[in-house]
Structure formats: structure tokens, C-alpha cells
Design a protein around this motif. Structure first.
Motif, PDB file in Angstrom:
ATOM      1  N   GLU A   1     -40.289  -2.268-126.152  1.00  8.86           N
ATOM      2  CA  GLU A   1     -40.154  -1.036-126.926  1.00  8.86           C
ATOM      3  C   GLU A   1     -38.534  -0.950-127.477  1.00  8.86           C
ATOM      4  O   GLU A   1     -38.427  -0.785-128.686  1.00  8.86           O
ATOM      5  CB  GLU A   1     -41.157  -0.082-126.124  1.00  8.86           C
ATOM      6  CG  GLU A   1     -40.545   1.091-127.497  1.00  8.86           C
ATOM      7  CD  GLU A   1     -41.932   2.305-125.962  1.00  8.86           C
ATOM      8  OE1 GLU A   1     -41.772   3.316-126.664  1.00  8.86           O
ATOM      9  OE2 GLU A   1     -43.142   2.048-124.835  1.00  8.86           O
TER      10      GLU A   1
ATOM     11  N   LEU B   1     -42.659  -7.966-128.036  1.00  8.66           N
ATOM     12  CA  LEU B   1     -41.556  -7.452-127.891  1.00  8.66           C
ATOM     13  C   LEU B   1     -41.200  -6.148-126.921  1.00  8.66           C
ATOM     14  O   LEU B   1     -42.076  -6.040-126.926  1.00  8.66           O
ATOM     15  CB  LEU B   1     -40.254  -6.964-129.262  1.00  8.66           C
ATOM     16  CG  LEU B   1     -40.101  -8.532-130.085  1.00  8.66           C
ATOM     17  CD1 LEU B   1     -39.459  -7.610-131.366  1.00  8.66           C
ATOM     18  CD2 LEU B   1     -38.858  -9.425-129.253  1.00  8.66           C
TER      19      LEU B   1
ATOM     20  N   LEU C   1     -35.521  -3.014-134.936  1.00 12.08           N
ATOM     21  CA  LEU C   1     -35.563  -4.483-135.956  1.00 12.08           C
ATOM     22  C   LEU C   1     -35.210  -3.834-136.971  1.00 12.08           C
ATOM     23  O   LEU C   1     -35.406  -2.702-137.374  1.00 12.08           O
ATOM     24  CB  LEU C   1     -37.191  -4.191-135.944  1.00 12.08           C
ATOM     25  CG  LEU C   1     -37.753  -5.708-134.843  1.00 12.08           C
ATOM     26  CD1 LEU C   1     -38.974  -6.475-135.279  1.00 12.08           C
ATOM     27  CD2 LEU C   1     -36.447  -6.730-134.473  1.00 12.08           C
TER      28      LEU C   1
ATOM     29  N   LEU D   1     -38.198  -3.248-129.936  1.00  8.95           N
ATOM     30  CA  LEU D   1     -39.362  -3.093-131.373  1.00  8.95           C
ATOM     31  C   LEU D   1     -38.611  -2.016-131.967  1.00  8.95           C
ATOM     32  O   LEU D   1     -38.619  -2.275-133.243  1.00  8.95           O
ATOM     33  CB  LEU D   1     -40.292  -2.929-131.144  1.00  8.95           C
ATOM     34  CG  LEU D   1     -41.967  -2.928-131.661  1.00  8.95           C
ATOM     35  CD1 LEU D   1     -42.128  -4.223-132.118  1.00  8.95           C
ATOM     36  CD2 LEU D   1     -43.073  -2.577-130.564  1.00  8.95           C
TER      37      LEU D   1
ATOM     38  N   PHE E   1     -44.842  -7.901-134.026  1.00  7.85           N
ATOM     39  CA  PHE E   1     -44.173  -8.428-133.110  1.00  7.85           C
ATOM     40  C   PHE E   1     -44.466  -7.073-131.265  1.00  7.85           C
ATOM     41  O   PHE E   1     -42.662  -7.166-131.138  1.00  7.85           O
ATOM     42  CB  PHE E   1     -42.555  -7.053-133.170  1.00  7.85           C
ATOM     43  CG  PHE E   1     -42.162  -8.491-134.831  1.00  7.85           C
ATOM     44  CD1 PHE E   1     -42.046  -9.921-134.175  1.00  7.85           C
ATOM     45  CD2 PHE E   1     -42.024  -7.463-135.800  1.00  7.85           C
ATOM     46  CE1 PHE E   1     -41.437 -10.879-135.768  1.00  7.85           C
ATOM     47  CE2 PHE E   1     -41.890  -8.224-136.943  1.00  7.85           C
ATOM     48  CZ  PHE E   1     -41.225  -9.852-136.420  1.00  7.85           C
ATOM     49  N   ALA E   2     -45.501  -6.975-131.186  1.00  7.95           N
ATOM     50  CA  ALA E   2     -45.655  -6.383-129.923  1.00  7.95           C
ATOM     51  C   ALA E   2     -45.507  -6.949-129.202  1.00  7.95           C
ATOM     52  O   ALA E   2     -45.709  -6.259-128.177  1.00  7.95           O
ATOM     53  CB  ALA E   2     -47.725  -6.068-130.607  1.00  7.95           C
TER      54      ALA E   2
END
Length: 141
Positions: free
Chosen positions: A37, A35, A43, A40, A32-33
Motif C-alpha cells: 500500500e 505492490l 506512485l 502504491l 499495481f495491486a
């Protein structure tokens, strides 16, 4: 159940990103890089795990999934589908084909809900028709 819905949305967004970027690995998508910050950090792990299953499963079976989608498009070519519809169809068809423990009606309802939120005005009708046709094919097969 809400975390499953969010997981489906995350998987749909990942597949959209994959289609738009053209060259992202399953590992990159699953981390999910892509997304921002803030998202992230927020989540939920069970949601992220469910999403990873949908992402990996969809991409590992993309040829069979796309073949199934193509066979249920009437007078339409898969290359002409918008990326939102295509991403929704892919995660939904993956679930219909490979996650038999999930009720097809839930899969279709979730796809319509995501499509109403992210798709074009009447896209949900198209998504519903294609998925219902695939559901019928799979249940008779």
C-alpha cells in the motif's frame, strides 16, 4: 529521466511477478495491486503510465520477444534463465523491438543498471551480451 528508470524497475517487477505467479492478467499487473500500500500511494503517474506501456507491450508481444531472446542464447535454454534476468530481458527486448524512438544504448544501460541492483553478481554481463547481440540483429535487419 529518473521517473523512466523507476518505471522500468516497476515494469521489471511486474513481469517478474507475472512469471512467478503464473496467472495474472495485464489489467491486474497494470493496476499495481501487487505492490504494498505504501508504494502504491507513492506512485508518480508519469512513471506508472510508462511502466504500463512496458508491461502491456511486453506481454502482448511475449511470443515474439521470447523467440528473439531464445535465438540469442548460446548453449542455454530460456527455461533455465532465472526470473530476474528473464524479466529484465523481456522489457528490454520489447523496447528494442517496438520502441524505436528510444536509443538502444539507453535500453542496454538501463537493463544493466537494473540487473546490477536486482540480479545475481555477474548477471549484468550476460544481460549485456544478449541485448547487444539482439541490438546488432535489429539494426542490421
Amino acid at each position: 529521466m529518473a521517473s523512466r528508470r523507476k518505471g522500468r524497475i516497476l515494469a521489471f517487477q511486474a513481469l517478474y511477478f507475472w512469471e512467478a505467479s503464473g496467472n495474472v492478467s495485464v489489467e491486474e499487473l497494470s493496476s499495481f495491486a501487487w505492490l504494498d500500500e505504501e508504494k502504491l500511494k507513492s506512485l508518480d503517474e508519469s512513471m506508472a503510465s510508462f511502466s504500463r506501456i512496458l508491461i502491456a507491450g511486453s506481454l502482448e508481444n511475449i511470443k515474439d520477444i521470447d523467440k528473439m531472446i531464445k535465438s540469442h542464447l548460446e548453449n542455454w535454454d530460456i527455461s533455465r534463465l532465472n526470473r530476474v534476468d528473464l524479466a529484465i530481458l523481456r522489457i528490454s527486448v520489447y523496447t528494442l523491438m517496438y520502441q524505436k524512438e528510444i536509443s538502444p544504448s539507453i535500453v542496454i544501460d538501463e537493463a544493466i543498471g537494473i540487473c546490477r541492483e536486482y540480479g545475481a553478481d555477474d548477471s549484468f554481463k550476460f544481460i549485456n551480451g544478449v541485448l547487444d547481440s539482439i541490438r546488432k540483429t535489429l539494426s542490421s535487419g
